[in-house]
Design an enzyme around this catalytic site. Structure first.
Site, PDB file in Angstrom:
ATOM      1  N   CYS A   1       0.677  -1.286   0.165  1.00  0.00           N
ATOM      2  CA  CYS A   1       0.169   0.057   0.080  1.00  0.00           C
ATOM      3  C   CYS A   1       0.762   1.404   0.013  1.00  0.00           C
ATOM      4  O   CYS A   1       1.407   1.504  -1.220  1.00  0.00           O
ATOM      5  CB  CYS A   1      -1.070  -0.176   1.157  1.00  0.00           C
ATOM      6  SG  CYS A   1      -2.438   1.164   0.680  1.00  0.00           S
TER       7      CYS A   1
ATOM      8  N   HIS B   1      -3.225  -5.036   1.784  1.00  0.00           N
ATOM      9  CA  HIS B   1      -2.494  -5.195   2.977  1.00  0.00           C
ATOM     10  C   HIS B   1      -2.578  -6.700   3.551  1.00  0.00           C
ATOM     11  O   HIS B   1      -3.331  -7.105   4.334  1.00  0.00           O
ATOM     12  CB  HIS B   1      -3.159  -4.487   4.172  1.00  0.00           C
ATOM     13  CG  HIS B   1      -2.904  -2.888   4.258  1.00  0.00           C
ATOM     14  ND1 HIS B   1      -1.892  -2.197   4.869  1.00  0.00           N
ATOM     15  CD2 HIS B   1      -3.514  -1.981   3.699  1.00  0.00           C
ATOM     16  CE1 HIS B   1      -1.957  -0.987   4.715  1.00  0.00           C
ATOM     17  NE2 HIS B   1      -3.163  -0.761   3.791  1.00  0.00           N
TER      18      HIS B   1
ATOM     19  N   GLU C   1      -0.688  -8.206   5.589  1.00  0.00           N
ATOM     20  CA  GLU C   1      -0.468  -8.038   7.066  1.00  0.00           C
ATOM     21  C   GLU C   1      -1.577  -7.858   7.988  1.00  0.00           C
ATOM     22  O   GLU C   1      -1.644  -8.081   9.241  1.00  0.00           O
ATOM     23  CB  GLU C   1       0.905  -7.055   7.352  1.00  0.00           C
ATOM     24  CG  GLU C   1       0.255  -5.547   7.456  1.00  0.00           C
ATOM     25  CD  GLU C   1      -0.047  -5.047   6.155  1.00  0.00           C
ATOM     26  OE1 GLU C   1       0.007  -5.583   4.942  1.00  0.00           O
ATOM     27  OE2 GLU C   1      -0.322  -3.906   6.223  1.00  0.00           O
TER      28      GLU C   1
HETATM   29  N1  GLN Z   1      -3.328   6.543   0.871  1.00  0.00           N
HETATM   30  C1  GLN Z   1      -2.068   6.337   1.729  1.00  0.00           C
HETATM   31  C2  GLN Z   1      -0.979   6.793   1.032  1.00  0.00           C
HETATM   32  O1  GLN Z   1      -0.942   7.799   0.181  1.00  0.00           O
HETATM   33  C3  GLN Z   1      -1.869   4.895   1.574  1.00  0.00           C
HETATM   34  C4  GLN Z   1      -3.116   3.923   2.566  1.00  0.00           C
HETATM   35  C5  GLN Z   1      -2.346   2.630   3.091  1.00  0.00           C
HETATM   36  O2  GLN Z   1      -1.030   2.353   3.229  1.00  0.00           O
HETATM   37  N2  GLN Z   1      -3.402   1.876   3.594  1.00  0.00           N
HETATM   38  O3  GLN Z   1       0.235   6.937   1.540  1.00  0.00           O
END
Ligand code: GLN
Length: 245
Positions: free
Chosen positions: A90, A222, A224
């Site tokens: 992410c 995610h 994790e």
């Molecule tokens: N939107 C977040 C960002 O720009 C990422 C979100 C996440 O890691 N769950 O960093």
């Protein structure tokens, strides 16, 4: 009796500046693979130098980048990426991208390392809640190469990035797509051209949610935050252990 020396261990770092690093740590602690895993929570250049591989967790990419700059880690992380396996989840995936759309005002620093461009908050941002755009969702994913791959992986997407383009240069390692989500789940703002059978066609990058390029791994969701350790096992088995020999 087999000698248990340092060479039997594999040291996996987790960038621990902000975000879901503790959850990755729990997953790695429970993992059963061929080698003993030593986990390092990486906050300094010295920590990083101990590692054979690194996980960059989800969280807030702008905050992680800022804290990495303050810790003097941006340069060392970019160097690390040139030779060692890194997995970004992410926000971590955003940091590994070559370029982004929707960066924080004034720009935001990336590490690069994977030849993709991503749309930050591509499924909707905090503010989009008002407009009824779904910013976070869960979806079953079919993933190539996981143990027991017929069993779907539960994808948890939290203000996740959308992959906008796959753009490996001829000298880059090829990109291997590991998972796509169904087109029906894509946010309406993502315009897709008709599906092309060529998996690396940049025109249908929008459905890609997990990919591998060389020794690096990228997931826009995610793993994790589930109880399913198959992505962690995949990273160690397919990216980390082969890079040690
Ligand atoms: N939107 C977040 C960002 O720009 C990422 C979100 C996440 O890691 N769950 O960093």
């Amino acid at each position: 009796m087999q000698q248990m020396g340092a060479r039997e261990d594999v040291t996996v770092g987790i960038l621990a500046l902000q975000g879901a690093f503790a959850e990755h740590q729990v997953m790695l602690q429970k993992l059963s693979v061929k080698r003993r895993i030593v986990i390092v929570l990486v906050r300094t250049e010295e920590d990083l130098h101990k590692c054979d591989a690194l996980i960059i967790p989800g969280g807030e990419s702008t905050t992680i980048a800022l804290l990495a700059r303050l810790a003097g880690l941006l340069g060392p992380l970019r160097e690390f990426l040139k030779t060692k396996p890194v997995w970004g989840t992410c926000a971590g995936a955003i940091l590994l991208a070559q370029s982004i759309e929707g960066a924080k005002k004034g720009g935001q620093e990336l590490l690069g390392g994977i030849s993709v461009s991503v749309g930050r908050n591509g499924w909707g941002s905090q503010a989009s809640r008002i407009r009824n755009v779904v910013e976070s969702f869960e979806a079953p994913l079919e993933v190539e190469g996981l143990r027991d791959s017929a069993r779907p992986f539960h994808g948890v997407f939290i203000r996740a990035p959308v992959i906008l383009a796959l753009s490996p240069s001829p000298t880059d390692p090829p990109i291997q797509i590991l998972s796509r989500i169904s087109t029906s789940l894509l946010p309406q703002s993502q315009t897709l051209v008709p599906h092309d059978e060529d998996d690396t066609d940049p025109r249908d990058a929008g459905t890609v949610v997990a990919l591998r390029q060389g020794r690096h791994l990228l997931t826009t969701f995610h793993p994790e935050l589930t109880k399913d350790d198959r992505f962690h096992e995949y990273f160690v088995r397919e990216c980390v252990l082969p890079s040690l020999v």
